[in-house]
Design a protein around this motif. Sequence first.
Motif, PDB file in Angstrom:
ATOM      1  N   UNK A 232     -31.706  63.192   0.518  1.00  0.00           N
ATOM      2  CA  UNK A 232     -30.131  63.552   0.542  1.00  0.00           C
ATOM      3  C   UNK A 232     -29.806  64.888   0.200  1.00  0.00           C
ATOM      4  N   UNK A 233     -30.797  65.761  -0.015  1.00  0.00           N
ATOM      5  CA  UNK A 233     -30.561  67.194  -0.319  1.00  0.00           C
ATOM      6  C   UNK A 233     -29.708  67.958   0.862  1.00  0.00           C
ATOM      7  N   UNK A 234     -28.639  68.932   0.617  1.00  0.00           N
ATOM      8  CA  UNK A 234     -28.048  69.274   1.696  1.00  0.00           C
ATOM      9  C   UNK A 234     -27.759  70.818   1.170  1.00  0.00           C
ATOM     10  N   UNK A 235     -27.383  71.575   2.403  1.00  0.00           N
ATOM     11  CA  UNK A 235     -27.340  73.012   2.058  1.00  0.00           C
ATOM     12  C   UNK A 235     -26.560  73.659   3.069  1.00  0.00           C
ATOM     13  N   UNK A 236     -26.041  75.025   2.886  1.00  0.00           N
ATOM     14  CA  UNK A 236     -25.309  75.325   4.201  1.00  0.00           C
ATOM     15  C   UNK A 236     -24.386  76.741   3.550  1.00  0.00           C
ATOM     16  N   UNK A 237     -23.429  77.139   4.827  1.00  0.00           N
ATOM     17  CA  UNK A 237     -22.859  78.382   4.374  1.00  0.00           C
ATOM     18  C   UNK A 237     -21.547  77.948   3.625  1.00  0.00           C
ATOM     19  N   UNK A 238     -21.000  79.200   3.014  1.00  0.00           N
ATOM     20  CA  UNK A 238     -19.644  78.967   2.109  1.00  0.00           C
ATOM     21  C   UNK A 238     -18.747  80.128   2.643  1.00  0.00           C
ATOM     22  N   UNK A 239     -17.543  80.187   2.356  1.00  0.00           N
ATOM     23  CA  UNK A 239     -16.594  81.167   2.584  1.00  0.00           C
ATOM     24  C   UNK A 239     -15.410  80.946   1.875  1.00  0.00           C
ATOM     25  N   UNK A 240     -14.774  82.081   1.624  1.00  0.00           N
ATOM     26  CA  UNK A 240     -13.249  81.808   0.937  1.00  0.00           C
ATOM     27  C   UNK A 240     -12.446  83.053   1.046  1.00  0.00           C
ATOM     28  N   UNK A 241     -11.175  82.880   0.983  1.00  0.00           N
ATOM     29  CA  UNK A 241     -10.269  83.832   0.980  1.00  0.00           C
ATOM     30  C   UNK A 241      -9.262  83.685  -0.022  1.00  0.00           C
TER      31      UNK A 241
END
Length: 247
Positions: A232-241
């Motif tokens: 059930x491990x997950x990963x991915x991209x993040x972004x913020x402003x």
Amino acid sequence: MRKILLVLSGVVCLVSSNTFAASSGWADKPLNVQPAYAAPEMGEQQAQPQKSTAQQNTYSSGLNLNNYSVSAGFAGSKIGSNELGGDAKFKGLFLEGAYDYQNNLNFWGQYSYQKYSDWEIKLNEISLGVGYKFLEQDNFYALSKIGVGYAWTDQSEYWDELDTTVDSKFKYVTLPIELELGYRFTPNVSVFGGVGYKWLFNQDLKLCAEGKCVSVNDSIIKDEFGIDKSDLDIDGYTYKLGLRYNF
């Protein structure tokens, strides 16, 4: 003003002593009069008492807010895994506080709340980390960040197969990295954007329905269904402003 009062009080004491001496028969004896300080002339500045080193250190040891900042803004992510049906897009808000330890080094703490609308999944995360400012030119700066955190999800969904509502709760240890680019409008206010990548290592999944709960950590889940928490491990991209205010 204080010296003037001292002089006047000395004069009063002197007159009182002479009166008492005259009444006691001691008027013929010489008096040992101590010289009094002269009153300052009009317009003359009096020397101010200097603060001791201990006092100065006490005053200067207070909290220096110039090293602190707060920021808030939009946070999003695209995370998931093939075992869970691919990536999901989360959107929400974040709130962060930071302490500048040195010119190029800071420590930060952040809380974020994001939501995946398709499945009504709510993702909460608390993280701590360190940042390094490797570029600062004019009003622009670039900052790299790394941290560790704890995340959890809440989801309630009606399952047709069971004809009941099932509550699912994921728990994760997170490892985020991020590159932040910012621009300072004033010494106190700056706007910034960030992109990064995040790994979420599953610690538990608990499913609850009709007052009964089952955890992925239970041996029966792994033995009967062949599911392990690492699946059930997950990963991915993040972004913020966001917008930052430096005290």
